[in-house]
Design a protein around this motif. Structure first.
Motif, PDB file in Angstrom:
ATOM      1  N   ALA A   1       0.837  -1.210   0.000  1.00  0.00           N
ATOM      2  CA  ALA A   1       0.000   0.000   0.000  1.00  0.00           C
ATOM      3  C   ALA A   1       0.865   1.251   0.000  1.00  0.00           C
ATOM      4  CB  ALA A   1      -0.921  -0.009   1.215  1.00  0.00           C
ATOM      5  N   GLY A   2       1.971   1.210   0.773  1.00  0.00           N
ATOM      6  CA  GLY A   2       2.879   2.351   0.783  1.00  0.00           C
ATOM      7  C   GLY A   2       3.552   2.580  -0.550  1.00  0.00           C
ATOM      8  N   LEU A   3       3.700   1.521  -1.337  1.00  0.00           N
ATOM      9  CA  LEU A   3       4.264   1.644  -2.677  1.00  0.00           C
ATOM     10  C   LEU A   3       3.232   2.172  -3.662  1.00  0.00           C
ATOM     11  CD1 LEU A   3       6.310   1.050  -4.966  1.00  0.00           C
ATOM     12  CD2 LEU A   3       5.493  -1.324  -4.930  1.00  0.00           C
ATOM     13  N   VAL A   4       2.063   1.545  -3.657  1.00  0.00           N
ATOM     14  CA  VAL A   4       1.029   1.913  -4.632  1.00  0.00           C
ATOM     15  C   VAL A   4       0.458   3.292  -4.328  1.00  0.00           C
ATOM     16  CG1 VAL A   4      -1.224   1.271  -5.574  1.00  0.00           C
ATOM     17  CG2 VAL A   4       0.480  -0.499  -5.087  1.00  0.00           C
ATOM     18  N   GLY A   5       0.278   3.612  -3.039  1.00  0.00           N
ATOM     19  CA  GLY A   5      -0.347   4.883  -2.678  1.00  0.00           C
ATOM     20  C   GLY A   5       0.393   6.109  -3.190  1.00  0.00           C
ATOM     21  N   PRO A   6       1.655   6.311  -2.785  1.00  0.00           N
ATOM     22  CA  PRO A   6       2.381   7.477  -3.294  1.00  0.00           C
ATOM     23  C   PRO A   6       2.558   7.467  -4.808  1.00  0.00           C
ATOM     24  CG  PRO A   6       3.450   6.615  -1.342  1.00  0.00           C
ATOM     25  CD  PRO A   6       2.409   5.615  -1.726  1.00  0.00           C
ATOM     26  N   ALA A   7       2.767   6.267  -5.386  1.00  0.00           N
ATOM     27  CA  ALA A   7       2.913   6.202  -6.836  1.00  0.00           C
ATOM     28  C   ALA A   7       1.618   6.634  -7.525  1.00  0.00           C
ATOM     29  CB  ALA A   7       3.289   4.781  -7.263  1.00  0.00           C
ATOM     30  N   ALA A   8       0.481   6.211  -6.967  1.00  0.00           N
ATOM     31  CA  ALA A   8      -0.799   6.619  -7.535  1.00  0.00           C
ATOM     32  C   ALA A   8      -1.007   8.121  -7.392  1.00  0.00           C
ATOM     33  CB  ALA A   8      -1.936   5.855  -6.859  1.00  0.00           C
ATOM     34  N   VAL A   9      -0.611   8.665  -6.236  1.00  0.00           N
ATOM     35  CA  VAL A   9      -0.719  10.118  -6.054  1.00  0.00           C
ATOM     36  C   VAL A   9       0.132  10.840  -7.089  1.00  0.00           C
ATOM     37  CG1 VAL A   9      -0.151  12.032  -4.505  1.00  0.00           C
ATOM     38  CG2 VAL A   9      -1.290   9.995  -3.609  1.00  0.00           C
ATOM     39  N   ALA A  10       1.349  10.346  -7.309  1.00  0.00           N
ATOM     40  CA  ALA A  10       2.233  10.986  -8.291  1.00  0.00           C
ATOM     41  C   ALA A  10       1.626  10.931  -9.681  1.00  0.00           C
ATOM     42  CB  ALA A  10       3.595  10.298  -8.282  1.00  0.00           C
ATOM     43  N   ALA A  11       1.106   9.767 -10.050  1.00  0.00           N
ATOM     44  CA  ALA A  11       0.549   9.615 -11.395  1.00  0.00           C
ATOM     45  C   ALA A  11      -0.694  10.477 -11.586  1.00  0.00           C
ATOM     46  CB  ALA A  11       0.219   8.151 -11.654  1.00  0.00           C
ATOM     47  N   VAL A  12      -1.595  10.430 -10.606  1.00  0.00           N
ATOM     48  CA  VAL A  12      -2.843  11.201 -10.720  1.00  0.00           C
ATOM     49  C   VAL A  12      -2.558  12.694 -10.675  1.00  0.00           C
ATOM     50  CG1 VAL A  12      -5.054  11.697  -9.611  1.00  0.00           C
ATOM     51  CG2 VAL A  12      -4.245   9.341  -9.776  1.00  0.00           C
ATOM     52  N   ALA A  13      -1.660  13.108  -9.761  1.00  0.00           N
ATOM     53  CA  ALA A  13      -1.350  14.536  -9.649  1.00  0.00           C
ATOM     54  C   ALA A  13      -0.671  15.052 -10.919  1.00  0.00           C
ATOM     55  CB  ALA A  13      -0.462  14.786  -8.437  1.00  0.00           C
ATOM     56  N   ALA A  14       0.208  14.223 -11.515  1.00  0.00           N
ATOM     57  CA  ALA A  14       0.871  14.645 -12.747  1.00  0.00           C
ATOM     58  C   ALA A  14      -0.112  14.760 -13.895  1.00  0.00           C
ATOM     59  CB  ALA A  14       1.990  13.663 -13.092  1.00  0.00           C
ATOM     60  N   ALA A  15      -1.087  13.846 -13.937  1.00  0.00           N
ATOM     61  CA  ALA A  15      -2.060  13.850 -15.032  1.00  0.00           C
ATOM     62  C   ALA A  15      -3.170  14.864 -14.823  1.00  0.00           C
ATOM     63  CB  ALA A  15      -2.658  12.458 -15.202  1.00  0.00           C
ATOM     64  N   THR A  16      -3.559  15.065 -13.566  1.00  0.00           N
ATOM     65  CA  THR A  16      -4.681  15.976 -13.279  1.00  0.00           C
ATOM     66  C   THR A  16      -4.287  16.977 -12.189  1.00  0.00           C
ATOM     67  OG1 THR A  16      -5.583  14.319 -11.742  1.00  0.00           O
ATOM     68  CG2 THR A  16      -6.442  14.315 -14.001  1.00  0.00           C
ATOM     69  N   SER A  17      -4.524  16.590 -10.911  1.00  0.00           N
ATOM     70  CA  SER A  17      -4.218  17.505  -9.810  1.00  0.00           C
ATOM     71  C   SER A  17      -4.204  16.737  -8.497  1.00  0.00           C
ATOM     72  CB  SER A  17      -5.287  18.611  -9.724  1.00  0.00           C
ATOM     73  OG  SER A  17      -6.552  18.056  -9.376  1.00  0.00           O
ATOM     74  N   GLY A  18      -3.691  17.399  -7.462  1.00  0.00           N
ATOM     75  CA  GLY A  18      -3.705  16.811  -6.133  1.00  0.00           C
ATOM     76  C   GLY A  18      -5.104  16.611  -5.603  1.00  0.00           C
ATOM     77  N   GLN A  19      -6.042  17.497  -6.011  1.00  0.00           N
ATOM     78  CA  GLN A  19      -7.426  17.348  -5.579  1.00  0.00           C
ATOM     79  C   GLN A  19      -8.030  16.053  -6.107  1.00  0.00           C
ATOM     80  OE1 GLN A  19      -5.870  20.071  -6.675  1.00  0.00           O
ATOM     81  NE2 GLN A  19      -7.084  21.938  -6.375  1.00  0.00           N
ATOM     82  N   THR A  20      -7.706  15.697  -7.340  1.00  0.00           N
ATOM     83  CA  THR A  20      -8.197  14.440  -7.898  1.00  0.00           C
ATOM     84  C   THR A  20      -7.606  13.256  -7.155  1.00  0.00           C
ATOM     85  OG1 THR A  20      -8.362  15.498 -10.066  1.00  0.00           O
ATOM     86  CG2 THR A  20      -8.445  13.098 -10.012  1.00  0.00           C
ATOM     87  N   ALA A  21      -6.364  13.370  -6.735  1.00  0.00           N
ATOM     88  CA  ALA A  21      -5.741  12.297  -5.968  1.00  0.00           C
ATOM     89  C   ALA A  21      -6.482  12.058  -4.658  1.00  0.00           C
ATOM     90  CB  ALA A  21      -4.276  12.633  -5.701  1.00  0.00           C
ATOM     91  N   VAL A  22      -6.973  13.121  -4.029  1.00  0.00           N
ATOM     92  CA  VAL A  22      -7.773  12.958  -2.811  1.00  0.00           C
ATOM     93  C   VAL A  22      -9.047  12.178  -3.116  1.00  0.00           C
ATOM     94  CG1 VAL A  22      -9.001  14.142  -0.960  1.00  0.00           C
ATOM     95  CG2 VAL A  22      -6.829  15.057  -1.785  1.00  0.00           C
ATOM     96  N   LEU A  23      -9.674  12.457  -4.259  1.00  0.00           N
ATOM     97  CA  LEU A  23     -10.884  11.730  -4.647  1.00  0.00           C
ATOM     98  C   LEU A  23     -10.602  10.245  -4.868  1.00  0.00           C
ATOM     99  CD1 LEU A  23     -12.561  14.245  -7.151  1.00  0.00           C
ATOM    100  CD2 LEU A  23     -13.320  13.664  -4.831  1.00  0.00           C
ATOM    101  N   VAL A  24      -9.476   9.942  -5.487  1.00  0.00           N
ATOM    102  CA  VAL A  24      -9.123   8.536  -5.701  1.00  0.00           C
ATOM    103  C   VAL A  24      -8.886   7.849  -4.360  1.00  0.00           C
ATOM    104  CG1 VAL A  24      -7.412   6.982  -6.717  1.00  0.00           C
ATOM    105  CG2 VAL A  24      -8.164   9.000  -7.983  1.00  0.00           C
ATOM    106  N   SER A  25      -8.247   8.540  -3.448  1.00  0.00           N
ATOM    107  CA  SER A  25      -8.037   7.986  -2.114  1.00  0.00           C
ATOM    108  C   SER A  25      -9.366   7.672  -1.441  1.00  0.00           C
ATOM    109  CB  SER A  25      -7.244   8.983  -1.259  1.00  0.00           C
ATOM    110  OG  SER A  25      -7.214   8.604   0.093  1.00  0.00           O
ATOM    111  N   ALA A  26     -10.322   8.594  -1.544  1.00  0.00           N
ATOM    112  CA  ALA A  26     -11.632   8.373  -0.944  1.00  0.00           C
ATOM    113  C   ALA A  26     -12.344   7.179  -1.579  1.00  0.00           C
ATOM    114  CB  ALA A  26     -12.487   9.631  -1.079  1.00  0.00           C
ATOM    115  N   ALA A  27     -12.215   7.020  -2.884  1.00  0.00           N
ATOM    116  CA  ALA A  27     -12.861   5.898  -3.565  1.00  0.00           C
ATOM    117  C   ALA A  27     -12.295   4.565  -3.079  1.00  0.00           C
ATOM    118  CB  ALA A  27     -12.678   6.038  -5.076  1.00  0.00           C
ATOM    119  N   LEU A  28     -10.989   4.500  -2.874  1.00  0.00           N
ATOM    120  CA  LEU A  28     -10.386   3.261  -2.383  1.00  0.00           C
ATOM    121  C   LEU A  28     -10.840   2.943  -0.964  1.00  0.00           C
ATOM    122  CD1 LEU A  28      -6.760   3.663  -3.770  1.00  0.00           C
ATOM    123  CD2 LEU A  28      -8.433   1.940  -4.451  1.00  0.00           C
TER     124      LEU A  28
END
Length: 429
Positions: A131-158
């Motif tokens: 989870a520690g590997l996938v979580g930050p990597a997902a934040v990096a990917a989502v934030a790079a593609a969209t924004s940090g706000q979207t990364a929060v939404l993905v976190s909530a969905a999980l």
């Protein structure tokens, strides 16, 4: 896994969202501190309630829902509400945070037999690393593609995706009281021994069933028993104190890494990738340790050694920040930090499983988790302003905290009676 990945995403996502909206690390670090500071209050209470619950999985499910609601409320308020109000909302959500960590781990005995608990503990620790590997990597990917706000939404969905599995965790197995149990042991035995029935504690004290005053008194006794189990058991006390100081320094690493990536590359998303490198190294270290059948060092020894290695890794990161690169050295520092963090967590969980009396397992895990999270909150609160002033100094302070944690371990290792008390002693309760 979904809950832990969402949890691992939530902190970096809030940091990046706050950084994007304000251009300063301070708001994000204060949100992270608010999200974690209240764990000291929530953890012990959640642990006592989990130990009393006939269906603890359902309580974990409700905690997931509440934590998710808090994240979404903070996201909606960013840029619209005062920072103080958002920190308060984050603190309310953080009351439920220990259920996402120690709350899950404490339920292992419900789903695995005793002879497989050690292996289950190792796999459980690896799941944190994944989870520690996938979580930050997902934040990096989502934030790079969209924004940090979207990364929060993905976190909530999980987090929401983890609610159904939590809801279907098995009920607590009835545990018949031993024939030679003392009155204090009977009092400490929680009501979860029967699915929804009146607790042994209530029966022992003669309190009226369902009485509010009696229930409150029983809960206070159980909270005291959980803290007593940690304070009176030498191994639990030493492991808890060491991990608290160490985790305060880890918060500096988490806050400082996105800034280090931004300074070296011009992109904050590279900082999240550095966190992913740390998690990948932690996963690799734990996987390698799980395969070493011939050499199994004591978890207490691993806890001390991994703390020292973590301090060396943060000192290297501080040097990179002071010299301005190269980025490859930052990657090396992140990898060394992960190689320390993974075994450190596994060792800590192993000590808790070894020492925790069964009737207080939930409290010990959630109380220990809450103390770590609260210490982390203090580190996060200090790391933001310090990193804004001097990132290298902030990372060096984190390294010094690891050295202090190693000193705490050594201090509490001095002979002062038995190092390890039997897990079933009434003194632990």
């Amino acid at each position: 896994m979904a809950a832990r990945t969402g949890d691992e995403m939530s902190g970096p996502a809030l940091l990046l969202a706050g950084l994007a909206l304000s251009g300063s690390p301070v708001p994000g670090s204060w949100l992270l501190a608010g999200l974690t500071a209240s764990a000291a209050v929530g953890g012990p209470l959640l642990g006592a309630l989990l130990d009393r619950a006939g269906r603890p999985g359902r309580m974990v499910g409700w905690c997931l829902l509440g934590y998710t609601a808090g994240l979404l409320a903070v996201l909606l308020g960013l840029g619209r509400l005062p920072d103080a109000a958002l920190v308060a909302v984050a603190a309310l959500a953080g009351l439920l945070g220990p259920a996402l960590t120690g709350g899950w781990t404490s339920q292992l005995p419900l789903v695995v037999p005793p002879d497989r608990l050690a292996r289950a503990n190792a796999l459980d620790a690896i799941s944190y690393n994944v989870a520690g590997l996938v979580g930050p990597a997902a934040v990096a990917a989502v934030a790079a593609a969209t924004s940090g706000q979207t990364a929060v939404l993905v976190s909530a969905a999980l987090l929401l995706a983890a609610v159904p599995p939590a809801w279907t965790l098995p009920p607590r197995r009835p545990t018949p009281a031993p024939g030679n149990a003392t009155a204090s042991d009977a009092t400490a035995t929680d009501g979860a021994a029967s699915d929804g029935a009146a607790t042994d504690d209530t029966t022992t004290t003669g309190a009226a069933a369902g009485g509010t005053a009696a229930g409150g008194a029983a809960l206070r006794r159980e909270l005291a028993a959980g803290f007593g189990a940690i304070a009176r058991n030498a191994s639990l006390r030493r492991a808890t104190a060491t991990s608290m100081v160490s985790f305060c320094g880890v918060a500096v690493l988490v806050v400082g890494t996105p800034l280090l990536g931004a300074e070296l590359t011009g992109e904050a998303s590279y900082g999240a990738l550095l966190l992913a490198v740390t998690a990948a190294a932690a996963l690799a270290a734990n996987t390698a340790a799980a395969r070493l059948r011939r050499w199994e060092p004591r978890p207490d020894t691993v806890l001390a050694g991994s703390t020292l290695l973590l301090g060396a890794a943060m000192a290297l990161a501080a040097g990179v920040a002071h010299t301005g690169g190269p980025f490859a050295l930052a990657v090396l520092a992140a990898a060394l930090a992960g190689a320390a963090e993974g075994p450190q967590l596994t060792a800590l969980l192993a000590v808790r499983h070894r020492e925790a009396p069964p009737r207080l397992r939930g409290q010990i895990f959630t109380t220990g988790a809450s103390l770590k999270i609260t210490s982390y909150a203090g580190g996060a609160a200090l790391a933001g302003p310090l990193a804004a002033y001097d990132l290298g100094a902030a990372l060096l302070a984190g390294a010094m905290l690891q050295a202090l944690a190693a000193g705490v371990y050594r201090l509490l290792s001095r002979p002062s009676g038995r190092l390890r008390e039997p897990s079933g002693t009434s003194a632990a309760g």
